[in-house]
Design a protein around this motif. Structure first.
Motif, PDB file in Angstrom:
ATOM      1  N   LYS A  49      -4.544  54.984-100.429  1.00 45.78           N
ATOM      2  CA  LYS A  49      -3.375  54.965-101.310  1.00 45.78           C
ATOM      3  C   LYS A  49      -2.480  56.178-101.010  1.00 45.78           C
ATOM      4  O   LYS A  49      -2.917  57.131-100.381  1.00 45.78           O
ATOM      5  CB  LYS A  49      -3.825  54.994-102.777  1.00 45.78           C
ATOM      6  CG  LYS A  49      -4.691  53.804-103.195  1.00 45.78           C
ATOM      7  CD  LYS A  49      -3.901  52.501-103.134  1.00 45.78           C
ATOM      8  CE  LYS A  49      -4.755  51.313-103.531  1.00 45.78           C
ATOM      9  NZ  LYS A  49      -5.175  51.356-104.943  1.00 45.78           N
ATOM     10  N   PRO A  50      -1.225  56.134-101.450  1.00 48.77           N
ATOM     11  CA  PRO A  50      -0.318  57.267-101.200  1.00 48.77           C
ATOM     12  C   PRO A  50      -0.864  58.577-101.751  1.00 48.77           C
ATOM     13  O   PRO A  50      -1.550  58.608-102.772  1.00 48.77           O
ATOM     14  CB  PRO A  50       0.962  56.862-101.933  1.00 48.77           C
ATOM     15  CG  PRO A  50       0.915  55.364-101.976  1.00 48.77           C
ATOM     16  CD  PRO A  50      -0.536  55.019-102.136  1.00 48.77           C
ATOM     17  N   PRO A  80       3.616  64.378 -90.809  1.00 51.56           N
ATOM     18  CA  PRO A  80       4.701  63.800 -91.607  1.00 51.56           C
ATOM     19  C   PRO A  80       4.436  62.396 -92.124  1.00 51.56           C
ATOM     20  O   PRO A  80       5.089  61.974 -93.087  1.00 51.56           O
ATOM     21  CB  PRO A  80       5.891  63.817 -90.643  1.00 51.56           C
ATOM     22  CG  PRO A  80       5.303  63.930 -89.277  1.00 51.56           C
ATOM     23  CD  PRO A  80       4.045  64.701 -89.433  1.00 51.56           C
ATOM     24  N   ASN A  81       3.499  61.691 -91.541  1.00 49.41           N
ATOM     25  CA  ASN A  81       3.231  60.324 -91.981  1.00 49.41           C
ATOM     26  C   ASN A  81       2.118  60.221 -93.015  1.00 49.41           C
ATOM     27  O   ASN A  81       1.825  59.126 -93.502  1.00 49.41           O
ATOM     28  CB  ASN A  81       2.875  59.439 -90.772  1.00 49.41           C
ATOM     29  CG  ASN A  81       4.004  59.335 -89.779  1.00 49.41           C
ATOM     30  OD1 ASN A  81       5.163  59.217 -90.161  1.00 49.41           O
ATOM     31  ND2 ASN A  81       3.669  59.396 -88.492  1.00 49.41           N
ATOM     32  N   SER A 138       8.928  62.837 -95.585  1.00 53.65           N
ATOM     33  CA  SER A 138       8.529  62.347 -96.902  1.00 53.65           C
ATOM     34  C   SER A 138       9.645  62.598 -97.907  1.00 53.65           C
ATOM     35  O   SER A 138      10.645  63.267 -97.612  1.00 53.65           O
ATOM     36  CB  SER A 138       7.250  63.052 -97.364  1.00 53.65           C
ATOM     37  OG  SER A 138       7.467  64.446 -97.413  1.00 53.65           O
ATOM     38  N   LYS A 139       9.483  62.068 -99.100  1.00 50.40           N
ATOM     39  CA  LYS A 139      10.388  62.406-100.192  1.00 50.40           C
ATOM     40  C   LYS A 139      10.068  63.828-100.656  1.00 50.40           C
ATOM     41  O   LYS A 139       8.918  64.259-100.593  1.00 50.40           O
ATOM     42  CB  LYS A 139      10.205  61.428-101.354  1.00 50.40           C
ATOM     43  CG  LYS A 139      10.513  59.978-101.003  1.00 50.40           C
ATOM     44  CD  LYS A 139      10.192  59.061-102.173  1.00 50.40           C
ATOM     45  CE  LYS A 139      10.406  57.601-101.801  1.00 50.40           C
ATOM     46  NZ  LYS A 139      10.015  56.694-102.919  1.00 50.40           N
ATOM     47  N   PHE A 152      15.601  70.758 -94.808  1.00 51.55           N
ATOM     48  CA  PHE A 152      14.886  69.484 -94.890  1.00 51.55           C
ATOM     49  C   PHE A 152      15.825  68.337 -94.517  1.00 51.55           C
ATOM     50  O   PHE A 152      16.109  67.439 -95.304  1.00 51.55           O
ATOM     51  CB  PHE A 152      14.329  69.276 -96.298  1.00 51.55           C
ATOM     52  CG  PHE A 152      13.222  70.232 -96.687  1.00 51.55           C
ATOM     53  CD1 PHE A 152      12.624  71.073 -95.768  1.00 51.55           C
ATOM     54  CD2 PHE A 152      12.780  70.291 -98.002  1.00 51.55           C
ATOM     55  CE1 PHE A 152      11.615  71.952 -96.136  1.00 51.55           C
ATOM     56  CE2 PHE A 152      11.770  71.160 -98.380  1.00 51.55           C
ATOM     57  CZ  PHE A 152      11.192  71.995 -97.442  1.00 51.55           C
ATOM     58  N   VAL A 153      16.272  68.358 -93.279  1.00 50.87           N
ATOM     59  CA  VAL A 153      17.344  67.445 -92.848  1.00 50.87           C
ATOM     60  C   VAL A 153      16.873  66.002 -92.685  1.00 50.87           C
ATOM     61  O   VAL A 153      17.687  65.068 -92.724  1.00 50.87           O
ATOM     62  CB  VAL A 153      17.967  67.938 -91.523  1.00 50.87           C
ATOM     63  CG1 VAL A 153      18.704  69.245 -91.746  1.00 50.87           C
ATOM     64  CG2 VAL A 153      16.896  68.105 -90.434  1.00 50.87           C
ATOM     65  N   ASN A 154      15.582  65.792 -92.497  1.00 54.21           N
ATOM     66  CA  ASN A 154      15.077  64.436 -92.261  1.00 54.21           C
ATOM     67  C   ASN A 154      14.205  63.915 -93.402  1.00 54.21           C
ATOM     68  O   ASN A 154      13.538  62.885 -93.245  1.00 54.21           O
ATOM     69  CB  ASN A 154      14.290  64.398 -90.945  1.00 54.21           C
ATOM     70  CG  ASN A 154      15.197  64.597 -89.743  1.00 54.21           C
ATOM     71  OD1 ASN A 154      16.260  63.974 -89.659  1.00 54.21           O
ATOM     72  ND2 ASN A 154      14.797  65.464 -88.823  1.00 54.21           N
ATOM     73  N   ALA A 155      14.218  64.617 -94.517  1.00 58.05           N
ATOM     74  CA  ALA A 155      13.460  64.131 -95.675  1.00 58.05           C
ATOM     75  C   ALA A 155      13.999  62.767 -96.100  1.00 58.05           C
ATOM     76  O   ALA A 155      15.215  62.520 -96.063  1.00 58.05           O
ATOM     77  CB  ALA A 155      13.577  65.119 -96.817  1.00 58.05           C
ATOM     78  N   LYS A 156      13.110  61.890 -96.500  1.00 61.26           N
ATOM     79  CA  LYS A 156      13.522  60.551 -96.931  1.00 61.26           C
ATOM     80  C   LYS A 156      14.480  60.625 -98.110  1.00 61.26           C
ATOM     81  O   LYS A 156      15.439  59.860 -98.212  1.00 61.26           O
ATOM     82  CB  LYS A 156      12.287  59.724 -97.292  1.00 61.26           C
ATOM     83  CG  LYS A 156      12.593  58.268 -97.604  1.00 61.26           C
ATOM     84  CD  LYS A 156      11.322  57.478 -97.813  1.00 61.26           C
ATOM     85  CE  LYS A 156      11.634  56.007 -98.071  1.00 61.26           C
ATOM     86  NZ  LYS A 156      10.377  55.227 -98.258  1.00 61.26           N
TER      87      LYS A 156
END
Length: 254
Positions: free
Chosen positions: A107-108, A129-130, A195-196, A220-224
């Protein structure tokens, strides 16, 4: 908290809990677990000094118990995890990442980190990151430029002075002495975070300046997604002084 104190604490609300440890690469990670073992995980990481019980009120909260599996650890050097043996941020996160692999249930996983626990979970998400759904950074010290030199810390690392320093303050001093360098090493990896991210920070924090929020917004340029929740006039101790606000944010994570 001792095992007896932990038992007494959870008995007051009839909260079922697990008090256990895992051995990983020569290190011990002690943890407390509550909630539904089949649910998504709230994973709590304390600051410096500290231990799992920084989050004890969250671990017994009825709303969170019904919705999540909750785990709060003693970081290396604190509580019952190799007490007194400080490690730098990279080593800490490497061991904690292995721990999360062992306790994962498919689970998350939501990471919550206060103060030095903030850069700990940030580095975890930058390295893997995943693996993590959301970061909740509570008064996190992530900006290396906001860390003052505090050259006096080097003095109390020297024998025999360091052995005069009581308890958890000794490993705390060690890791805070390394932190500025650790954060500069972490900076180029911040773009890996996908991630968020939720940042909660007191606007009048005297220990970890609010400027950390500006730094994270920039890096955090690539945060969801990135949500910033300033807590007006609050100081550094928001996990305890603003429990309900933080609890409500955690409850809405899914």
């Amino acid at each position: 908290m001792t095992s007896k104190e932990t038992k007494t604490f959870f008995a007051a609300t009839k909260t079922n809990y697990i008090d256990s440890s895992k051995e990983i690469d020569g290190f011990t990670i002690h943890y407390i677990e509550t909630g539904n073992k089949n649910a998504s995980i709230l994973f709590f990481v304390h600051g410096s000094p500290g231990s799992w019980d920084a989050y004890k009120d969250y671990l017994k909260d009825s709303l969170l118990l019904n919705k999540f599996r909750m785990i709060s650890i003693d970081r290396i050097g604190f509580g019952y995890s190799n007490f007194g043996q400080a490690e730098n941020l990279k080593t800490q996160t490497h061991i904690i990442e292995k721990f999360t692999k062992q306790i994962a249930n498919g689970k998350p996983i939501y990471l919550i980190g206060h103060s030095l626990g903030g850069p700990t979970i940030v580095q975890m998400a930058a390295e893997k990151p995943n693996d993590y759904e959301t970061l909740v950074i509570l008064a996190g010290s992530v900006d290396p430029k906001a860390e003052t030199p505090e050259n006096w810390r080097a003095v109390i690392k020297i024998k025999p002075i360091r052995y005069i320093i009581p308890g958890a303050l000794r490993p705390s001093n060690d890791e805070l002495w390394w932190l500025k360098s650790d954060l500069y090493d972490l900076k180029p990896k911040l773009q890996n975070i996908t991630s968020k991210v939720i940042i909660m920070h007191g606007t009048k924090d005297p220990l970890v300046p609010y400027s950390n929020v500006t730094y994270m917004r920039k890096e955090f340029v690539n945060a969801k997604s990135l949500e910033i929740i300033p807590i007006k006039d609050a100081d550094h101790f928001i996990p305890w002084e603003h429990f309900k606000e933080i609890r409500d944010v955690l409850y809405k994570l899914e």
